[in-house]
Structures are given as structure tokens and as C-alpha cells.
Design a protein around this motif. Structure first.
Motif, PDB file in Angstrom:
ATOM      1  N   PRO A  73       0.805  -1.224   0.000  1.00 51.28           N
ATOM      2  CA  PRO A  73       0.000   0.000   0.000  1.00 51.28           C
ATOM      3  C   PRO A  73       0.844   1.284   0.000  1.00 51.28           C
ATOM      4  O   PRO A  73       0.467   2.269  -0.634  1.00 51.28           O
ATOM      5  N   LEU A  74       1.981   1.272   0.679  1.00 53.32           N
ATOM      6  CA  LEU A  74       2.834   2.466   0.675  1.00 53.32           C
ATOM      7  C   LEU A  74       3.399   2.731  -0.712  1.00 53.32           C
ATOM      8  O   LEU A  74       3.473   3.885  -1.155  1.00 53.32           O
ATOM      9  N   SER A  75       3.785   1.668  -1.421  1.00 48.80           N
ATOM     10  CA  SER A  75       4.311   1.874  -2.776  1.00 48.80           C
ATOM     11  C   SER A  75       3.196   2.355  -3.707  1.00 48.80           C
ATOM     12  O   SER A  75       3.435   3.135  -4.622  1.00 48.80           O
ATOM     13  N   TRP A  76       1.949   1.915  -3.474  1.00 52.50           N
ATOM     14  CA  TRP A  76       0.817   2.397  -4.267  1.00 52.50           C
ATOM     15  C   TRP A  76       0.601   3.889  -4.037  1.00 52.50           C
ATOM     16  O   TRP A  76       0.387   4.655  -4.980  1.00 52.50           O
ATOM     17  N   LEU A  77       0.677   4.320  -2.789  1.00 58.02           N
ATOM     18  CA  LEU A  77       0.512   5.745  -2.480  1.00 58.02           C
ATOM     19  C   LEU A  77       1.622   6.575  -3.113  1.00 58.02           C
ATOM     20  O   LEU A  77       1.369   7.649  -3.658  1.00 58.02           O
ATOM     21  N   ASP A  78       2.862   6.077  -3.044  1.00 56.89           N
ATOM     22  CA  ASP A  78       3.981   6.778  -3.693  1.00 56.89           C
ATOM     23  C   ASP A  78       3.731   6.910  -5.187  1.00 56.89           C
ATOM     24  O   ASP A  78       3.998   7.956  -5.784  1.00 56.89           O
ATOM     25  N   LEU A  79       3.217   5.852  -5.798  1.00 56.63           N
ATOM     26  CA  LEU A  79       2.942   5.864  -7.235  1.00 56.63           C
ATOM     27  C   LEU A  79       1.857   6.873  -7.582  1.00 56.63           C
ATOM     28  O   LEU A  79       1.958   7.595  -8.573  1.00 56.63           O
ATOM     29  N   LEU A  80       0.824   6.958  -6.746  1.00 52.35           N
ATOM     30  CA  LEU A  80      -0.248   7.927  -7.002  1.00 52.35           C
ATOM     31  C   LEU A  80       0.245   9.361  -6.883  1.00 52.35           C
ATOM     32  O   LEU A  80      -0.205  10.239  -7.615  1.00 52.35           O
ATOM     33  N   VAL A  81       1.184   9.597  -5.982  1.00 50.83           N
ATOM     34  CA  VAL A  81       1.737  10.937  -5.798  1.00 50.83           C
ATOM     35  C   VAL A  81       2.559  11.349  -7.012  1.00 50.83           C
ATOM     36  O   VAL A  81       2.454  12.474  -7.493  1.00 50.83           O
ATOM     37  N   ASP A  82       3.359  10.421  -7.538  1.00 54.66           N
ATOM     38  CA  ASP A  82       4.231  10.762  -8.669  1.00 54.66           C
ATOM     39  C   ASP A  82       4.388   9.560  -9.599  1.00 54.66           C
ATOM     40  O   ASP A  82       5.342   8.800  -9.501  1.00 54.66           O
ATOM     41  N   PRO A  83       3.432   9.354 -10.526  1.00 55.25           N
ATOM     42  CA  PRO A  83       3.516   8.197 -11.419  1.00 55.25           C
ATOM     43  C   PRO A  83       4.665   8.271 -12.421  1.00 55.25           C
ATOM     44  O   PRO A  83       5.034   7.254 -13.008  1.00 55.25           O
ATOM     45  N   LEU A  84       5.249   9.442 -12.615  1.00 59.08           N
ATOM     46  CA  LEU A  84       6.366   9.558 -13.554  1.00 59.08           C
ATOM     47  C   LEU A  84       7.706   9.202 -12.922  1.00 59.08           C
ATOM     48  O   LEU A  84       8.711   9.135 -13.619  1.00 59.08           O
ATOM     49  N   ASN A  85       7.721   8.959 -11.623  1.00 58.13           N
ATOM     50  CA  ASN A  85       8.947   8.553 -10.938  1.00 58.13           C
ATOM     51  C   ASN A  85       9.140   7.058 -11.171  1.00 58.13           C
ATOM     52  O   ASN A  85       8.346   6.241 -10.716  1.00 58.13           O
ATOM     53  N   ASP A  86      10.188   6.703 -11.905  1.00 58.91           N
ATOM     54  CA  ASP A  86      10.440   5.303 -12.251  1.00 58.91           C
ATOM     55  C   ASP A  86      10.595   4.422 -11.022  1.00 58.91           C
ATOM     56  O   ASP A  86      10.155   3.272 -11.022  1.00 58.91           O
ATOM     57  N   VAL A 105      12.269   7.397 -22.171  1.00 57.01           N
ATOM     58  CA  VAL A 105      11.123   8.086 -21.582  1.00 57.01           C
ATOM     59  C   VAL A 105      10.836   7.460 -20.217  1.00 57.01           C
ATOM     60  O   VAL A 105      11.302   6.362 -19.931  1.00 57.01           O
ATOM     61  N   PRO A 106      10.047   8.134 -19.379  1.00 53.95           N
ATOM     62  CA  PRO A 106       9.688   7.519 -18.098  1.00 53.95           C
ATOM     63  C   PRO A 106       8.964   6.180 -18.302  1.00 53.95           C
ATOM     64  O   PRO A 106       8.244   5.978 -19.281  1.00 53.95           O
ATOM     65  N   LEU A 107       9.151   5.294 -17.365  1.00 51.75           N
ATOM     66  CA  LEU A 107       8.547   3.960 -17.398  1.00 51.75           C
ATOM     67  C   LEU A 107       7.026   4.043 -17.500  1.00 51.75           C
ATOM     68  O   LEU A 107       6.384   3.180 -18.094  1.00 51.75           O
ATOM     69  N   TYR A 108       6.439   5.086 -16.950  1.00 51.28           N
ATOM     70  CA  TYR A 108       4.991   5.301 -17.013  1.00 51.28           C
ATOM     71  C   TYR A 108       4.499   5.259 -18.459  1.00 51.28           C
ATOM     72  O   TYR A 108       3.489   4.630 -18.767  1.00 51.28           O
ATOM     73  N   PHE A 109       5.191   5.944 -19.374  1.00 49.64           N
ATOM     74  CA  PHE A 109       4.766   6.003 -20.771  1.00 49.64           C
ATOM     75  C   PHE A 109       4.937   4.654 -21.459  1.00 49.64           C
ATOM     76  O   PHE A 109       4.128   4.276 -22.305  1.00 49.64           O
ATOM     77  N   VAL A 110       5.980   3.926 -21.107  1.00 48.23           N
ATOM     78  CA  VAL A 110       6.182   2.591 -21.658  1.00 48.23           C
ATOM     79  C   VAL A 110       5.045   1.677 -21.209  1.00 48.23           C
ATOM     80  O   VAL A 110       4.505   0.907 -22.001  1.00 48.23           O
ATOM     81  N   LEU A 111       4.664   1.787 -19.946  1.00 43.25           N
ATOM     82  CA  LEU A 111       3.565   0.985 -19.414  1.00 43.25           C
ATOM     83  C   LEU A 111       2.255   1.338 -20.123  1.00 43.25           C
ATOM     84  O   LEU A 111       1.481   0.455 -20.485  1.00 43.25           O
TER      85      LEU A 111
END
Length: 88
Positions: free
Chosen positions: A22-35, A66-72
Motif C-alpha cells: 500500500p505504501l508503494s501504491w501511495l507513492d505511485l499515485l503521488v508521482d507516477p512519472l517517478n520510475d 522516456v519515463p517507465l509510465y509512458f512505456v507501461l
């Protein structure tokens, strides 16, 4: 937030799988462009990506720089379908 908690067994509360997911999910929601945030969530028990899946995404990322977000987001892998929708 001063929410009291009590754990039995280990002092490493924040390293437990049920907490790191859950903590990693919250981190991802805060900044999805952070690989690091995205990779941490994908490899956490909350998502459970394999190292082979991560290496495949990273290889495509390295080709495009590019950031991993765009690849995903551009991935056709059904495994990432619902996650792509949540992160849009």
C-alpha cells in the motif's frame, strides 16, 4: 497523524509486505512519472510483477528514453491493463 499501532514479532513494521504494497501504491499515485515509485509498486506483493516483466518494460524504456509510465501506458500486455486505466 499519531495513529496508534501495535505489531507483534518484528520492529521493521514498514518492511512488512502488507505495509510496503500500500505504501508503494501511495507513492505511485503521488508521482507516477517517478520510475522508482512505479517499479517499486510493480514488484511489490500488491501487484506482483515478475523480474522478467520488469526487464521487458525496462528494455523498451531504454530504447525510447522516456519515463517507465509512458512505456507501461503503451504496453499491450493484458497484465497491465487495469493499472493503466487507474493511472490515467
Amino acid at each position: 497523524m499519531n495513529i496508534p499501532f501495535y505489531t507483534i514479532g518484528s520492529r521493521n513494521f514498514y518492511e512488512r509486505p502488507e505495509v510496503t504494497g500500500p505504501l508503494s501504491w501511495l507513492d505511485l499515485l503521488v508521482d507516477p512519472l517517478n520510475d522508482n515509485n512505479l517499479a517499486s509498486f510493480l514488484l511489490s506483493p500488491a501487484f506482483g510483477a515478475t523480474l522478467d516483466e520488469m526487464l521487458s518494460l525496462r528494455a523498451r524504456q531504454d530504447m525510447r528514453r522516456v519515463p517507465l509510465y509512458f512505456v507501461l501506458q503503451e504496453s499491450n500486455d493484458e497484465r497491465f491493463g487495469q493499472l493503466k486505466e487507474l493511472l490515467r
